[in-house]
Design a protein around this motif. Structure first.
Motif, PDB file in Angstrom:
ATOM      1  N   SER A  13      85.978-124.341 -34.081  1.00  0.00           N
ATOM      2  CA  SER A  13      85.110-123.172 -34.300  1.00  0.00           C
ATOM      3  C   SER A  13      83.828-123.629 -34.993  1.00  0.00           C
ATOM      4  N   ILE A  14      83.754-123.504 -36.310  1.00  0.00           N
ATOM      5  CA  ILE A  14      82.547-123.906 -37.033  1.00  0.00           C
ATOM      6  C   ILE A  14      82.755-125.282 -37.686  1.00  0.00           C
ATOM      7  N   LYS A  35      93.544-124.577 -30.153  1.00  0.00           N
ATOM      8  CA  LYS A  35      94.629-123.843 -29.474  1.00  0.00           C
ATOM      9  C   LYS A  35      94.114-122.853 -28.433  1.00  0.00           C
ATOM     10  N   SER A 125      97.645-128.052 -29.562  1.00  0.00           N
ATOM     11  CA  SER A 125      97.798-127.865 -30.998  1.00  0.00           C
ATOM     12  C   SER A 125      98.672-128.981 -31.554  1.00  0.00           C
ATOM     13  N   ALA A 154      90.825-128.037 -39.641  1.00  0.00           N
ATOM     14  CA  ALA A 154      89.674-127.121 -39.629  1.00  0.00           C
ATOM     15  C   ALA A 154      90.096-125.902 -38.814  1.00  0.00           C
ATOM     16  N   GLY A 156      91.181-122.845 -39.815  1.00  0.00           N
ATOM     17  CA  GLY A 156      90.989-121.484 -40.286  1.00  0.00           C
ATOM     18  C   GLY A 156      91.964-120.996 -41.349  1.00  0.00           C
ATOM     19  N   LEU A 287      89.459-128.511 -44.331  1.00  0.00           N
ATOM     20  CA  LEU A 287      88.012-128.277 -44.262  1.00  0.00           C
ATOM     21  C   LEU A 287      87.756-126.818 -43.885  1.00  0.00           C
ATOM     22  N   GLY A 288      86.771-126.190 -44.506  1.00  0.00           N
ATOM     23  CA  GLY A 288      86.405-124.812 -44.147  1.00  0.00           C
ATOM     24  C   GLY A 288      87.462-123.815 -44.605  1.00  0.00           C
ATOM     25  N   ASP A 289      87.599-122.730 -43.841  1.00  0.00           N
ATOM     26  CA  ASP A 289      88.542-121.670 -44.220  1.00  0.00           C
ATOM     27  C   ASP A 289      89.953-122.209 -44.470  1.00  0.00           C
ATOM     28  N   PRO A 296      85.738-112.803 -45.706  1.00  0.00           N
ATOM     29  CA  PRO A 296      84.492-112.238 -45.146  1.00  0.00           C
ATOM     30  C   PRO A 296      83.664-111.511 -46.201  1.00  0.00           C
ATOM     31  N   THR A 302      81.094-119.420 -43.417  1.00  0.00           N
ATOM     32  CA  THR A 302      80.425-120.288 -42.448  1.00  0.00           C
ATOM     33  C   THR A 302      79.631-121.373 -43.166  1.00  0.00           C
ATOM     34  N   ALA A 305      81.910-123.998 -44.534  1.00  0.00           N
ATOM     35  CA  ALA A 305      82.425-124.864 -43.467  1.00  0.00           C
ATOM     36  C   ALA A 305      81.385-125.906 -43.060  1.00  0.00           C
TER      37      ALA A 305
HETATM   38  C1  LIG Z   1      85.399-109.821 -39.625  1.00  0.00           C
HETATM   39  C2  LIG Z   1      84.814-111.097 -40.186  1.00  0.00           C
HETATM   40  C3  LIG Z   1      83.515-111.092 -40.665  1.00  0.00           C
HETATM   41  C4  LIG Z   1      82.967-112.253 -41.198  1.00  0.00           C
HETATM   42  N1  LIG Z   1      81.705-112.226 -41.653  1.00  0.00           N
HETATM   43  C5  LIG Z   1      81.152-113.356 -42.140  1.00  0.00           C
HETATM   44  C6  LIG Z   1      79.804-113.377 -42.589  1.00  0.00           C
HETATM   45  O1  LIG Z   1      79.093-112.380 -42.573  1.00  0.00           O
HETATM   46  N2  LIG Z   1      79.314-114.549 -43.033  1.00  0.00           N
HETATM   47  C7  LIG Z   1      80.050-115.689 -43.068  1.00  0.00           C
HETATM   48  O2  LIG Z   1      79.541-116.728 -43.445  1.00  0.00           O
HETATM   49  N3  LIG Z   1      81.314-115.696 -42.676  1.00  0.00           N
HETATM   50  C8  LIG Z   1      81.890-114.558 -42.220  1.00  0.00           C
HETATM   51  N4  LIG Z   1      83.183-114.570 -41.812  1.00  0.00           N
HETATM   52  C9  LIG Z   1      83.995-115.782 -42.007  1.00  0.00           C
HETATM   53  C10 LIG Z   1      83.729-116.855 -40.995  1.00  0.00           C
HETATM   54  O3  LIG Z   1      84.009-116.395 -39.698  1.00  0.00           O
HETATM   55  C11 LIG Z   1      84.617-118.039 -41.352  1.00  0.00           C
HETATM   56  O4  LIG Z   1      84.483-118.350 -42.721  1.00  0.00           O
HETATM   57  C12 LIG Z   1      84.231-119.251 -40.553  1.00  0.00           C
HETATM   58  O5  LIG Z   1      84.385-118.955 -39.184  1.00  0.00           O
HETATM   59  C13 LIG Z   1      85.098-120.431 -40.958  1.00  0.00           C
HETATM   60  O6  LIG Z   1      85.024-121.425 -39.975  1.00  0.00           O
HETATM   61  P1  LIG Z   1      86.236-122.413 -39.750  1.00  0.00           P
HETATM   62  O7  LIG Z   1      85.788-123.306 -38.644  1.00  0.00           O
HETATM   63  O8  LIG Z   1      86.673-122.999 -41.040  1.00  0.00           O
HETATM   64  O9  LIG Z   1      87.453-121.501 -39.285  1.00  0.00           O
HETATM   65  P2  LIG Z   1      87.579-120.506 -38.061  1.00  0.00           P
HETATM   66  O10 LIG Z   1      86.270-120.011 -37.628  1.00  0.00           O
HETATM   67  O11 LIG Z   1      88.614-119.508 -38.427  1.00  0.00           O
HETATM   68  O12 LIG Z   1      88.135-121.421 -36.879  1.00  0.00           O
HETATM   69  C14 LIG Z   1      89.422-121.937 -36.836  1.00  0.00           C
HETATM   70  C15 LIG Z   1      89.646-122.481 -35.425  1.00  0.00           C
HETATM   71  O13 LIG Z   1      90.917-123.110 -35.408  1.00  0.00           O
HETATM   72  C16 LIG Z   1      91.594-122.708 -34.240  1.00  0.00           C
HETATM   73  N5  LIG Z   1      93.027-122.821 -34.488  1.00  0.00           N
HETATM   74  C17 LIG Z   1      93.824-121.995 -35.182  1.00  0.00           C
HETATM   75  N6  LIG Z   1      95.079-122.433 -35.168  1.00  0.00           N
HETATM   76  C18 LIG Z   1      95.076-123.578 -34.441  1.00  0.00           C
HETATM   77  C19 LIG Z   1      96.082-124.492 -34.070  1.00  0.00           C
HETATM   78  N7  LIG Z   1      97.373-124.308 -34.381  1.00  0.00           N
HETATM   79  N8  LIG Z   1      95.741-125.580 -33.333  1.00  0.00           N
HETATM   80  C20 LIG Z   1      94.436-125.769 -32.952  1.00  0.00           C
HETATM   81  N9  LIG Z   1      93.460-124.909 -33.261  1.00  0.00           N
HETATM   82  C21 LIG Z   1      93.771-123.837 -34.009  1.00  0.00           C
HETATM   83  C22 LIG Z   1      91.140-121.275 -34.018  1.00  0.00           C
HETATM   84  O14 LIG Z   1      91.363-120.854 -32.684  1.00  0.00           O
HETATM   85  C23 LIG Z   1      89.674-121.389 -34.352  1.00  0.00           C
HETATM   86  O15 LIG Z   1      88.907-121.791 -33.254  1.00  0.00           O
HETATM   87  C24 LIG Z   1      83.745-113.428 -41.278  1.00  0.00           C
HETATM   88  C25 LIG Z   1      85.055-113.432 -40.793  1.00  0.00           C
HETATM   89  C26 LIG Z   1      85.590-112.281 -40.265  1.00  0.00           C
HETATM   90  C27 LIG Z   1      87.005-112.323 -39.764  1.00  0.00           C
END
Ligand SMILES: Cc1cc2nc3c(=O)[nH]c(=O)nc-3n(C[C@H](O)[C@H](O)[C@H](O)COP(=O)(O)OP(=O)(O)OC[C@H]3O[C@@H](n4cnc5c(N)ncnc54)[C@H](O)[C@@H]3O)c2cc1C
Length: 392
Positions: A13-14, A35, A125, A154, A156, A287-289, A296, A302, A305
């Protein structure tokens, strides 16, 4: 131990693609397992703020981010009849050059394109992994087995990598007493680059439109001290729960509830942070979330991350062992992550006040003169937290 040359990243994702970019620039191989069946598109509006804007510039994606800005210029707080009670421009919270809003899918696309050397494996995965001391042996759900120098989770808020390496989510969760849902709905109010928010005590219904996507996005958020299992239930049960909580609330809410029934991208989850004593274990790091989700309500997930990916790659590069690099990553990132997690509670109080009095007080503040707006912008904890890390 050997230098890190071959990294498996779970999640595209990010955080995942951003790390793949920086590893690629340093000649480190990155395999990204995701995934989902294909690259994620669409999604809601997210922000890049403060130091994350600098990271985007160093990645060479800042012009692309600017070109894909959501174009949401104004936010109005409305009453049950849709009349505006207060409003503010997009620049209230942070100065515009330090804050960019973009759809998540647009940012994911830009980050993928910025990591052309990474190997993406969709629809797969990590099933299990074993840290062998000098590498990690990984078995994939698709059946294959491979070894990597380092595994990066990474993936989430509900990270699979975290569950495999650190155990169940529960001890690391901080539930922020609320649930959020969001989906694409028809743009019935014919909004044009604007957002409307309607509150009753402890509840928020919002609609926003961006020229970057079809329809409008609808968001429902409610506060409750009762943490339930509803976020783990089937979407039909979640929709039913929303009807119980929001039915008859007023404004557009009943239409939003009806539209949620057909929305293909319906999303529902608890508003939760992840707080951990350590982000790495042996040759597995988060890393990240996955490691430090701020929720949120902080609007900073974001940015954390992106900055986290930059710092992790910088610390890994040129070291013989991952241990000191992972320790340095955590040392540099932790105060920044903590500061940004700290703004979620005020963010929630601002967006979803608990009482009618607090809703009125918030709207009165927004209606007040330019001085208060000035103070609100520059004195905000958000602006400080967004800058609270060094990139060098
Ligand atoms: C409703 C909402 C509003 C938001 N608003 C904001 C905002 O205004 N500003 C802001 O900065 N942030 C906002 N966020 C938060 C932001 O979306 C996240 O903080 C950011 O996307 C984190 O990025 P990430 O790559 O760490 O995790 P994520 O974006 O959650 O990505 C995780 C990735 O891992 C994949 N994954 C999950 N499980 C597996 C597995 N078992 N195997 C392989 N892949 C897997 C998922 O499919 C996904 O692609 C918001 C979130 C939500 C839900």
């Amino acid at each position: 131990m050997t230098a890190v040359r071959n990294v498996l990243i779970s999640g595209a994702s990010i955080a995942g693609p951003a790390l793949a970019h920086w590893l690629g620039r340093r000649g480190i191989r990155a395999v990204v397992v995701e995934k989902a069946a294909s690259r994620r598109t669409g999604g809601y509006a997210i922000d890049l703020r403060g130091k994350a804007v600098d990271v985007a510039e160093r990645m060479g994606v800042l012009d692309g981010v600017r070109a894909a800005k959501t174009g949401i210029t104004g936010v109005a707080m409305v009453d049950a009849d849709g009349r505006t009670r207060a409003s503010f421009g997009a620049g209230l919270v942070s100065a515009e050059e330090r804050s960019l809003e973009i759809l998540r899918g647009d940012l994911v696309g830009l980050l993928h394109d910025a990591a052309p050397d990474a190997e993406y494996r969709y629809g797969d995965s990590i099933e299990s992994m074993k840290d062998l001391g000098d590498g990690v042996s990984v078995r994939f759900a698709s059946g294959g087995e491979e070894s990597f120098d380092l595994v990066v989770g990474a993936d989430g808020l509900h990270s699979n990598t975290r569950a495999l390496a650190f155990g169940p989510e529960r001890p690391f969760r901080r539930f922020l007493d609320s649930y959020v849902s969001i989906a694409t709905v028809p743009n019935r109010l014919e909004l044009n680059g604007e957002a409307r928010l309607f509150n009753t005590p402890g509840r928020l219904a919002a609609l926003y439109h961006t020229p970057r996507s079809e329809g409008a996005k609808a968001l429902l958020l409610h506060r409750t001290r009762m943490e339930s299992e509803v976020d783990r239930q089937a979407p039909a049960a979640q929709r039913e729960h929303l009807r119980e909580v929001f039915g008859g609330m007023g404004w557009e809410t009943d239409r939003i509830l009806a539209d949620f029934a057909d929305a293909p991208d319906f999303y529902f989850d608890s508003v939760t942070q992840i707080r951990m004593g350590a982000w790495s274990k042996g040759r597995v790091v988060l890393l990240g979330d996955a490691g430090y989700c701020p929720s949120p309500m902080s609007g900073q997930g974001t940015s954390l991350a992106l900055v986290g990916a930059y710092i992790l790659a910088a610390e890994l590069a040129g070291r013989d062992e991952p241990g000191p690099a992972l320790a340095a990553y955590e040392r540099r990132m932790r105060p920044y992550a903590t500061a940004n997690q700290g703004i979620a509670d005020p963010g929630l109080d601002f967006l979803v006040p608990k009482s009618g009095f607090a809703i009125g007080a918030r709207n009165a503040l927004l209606r007040s003169g330019p001085l208060l707006r000035f103070l609100s912008r520059f004195d905000s904890r958000l602006s400080h937290a967004a800058e609270a890390v060094s990139l060098d």
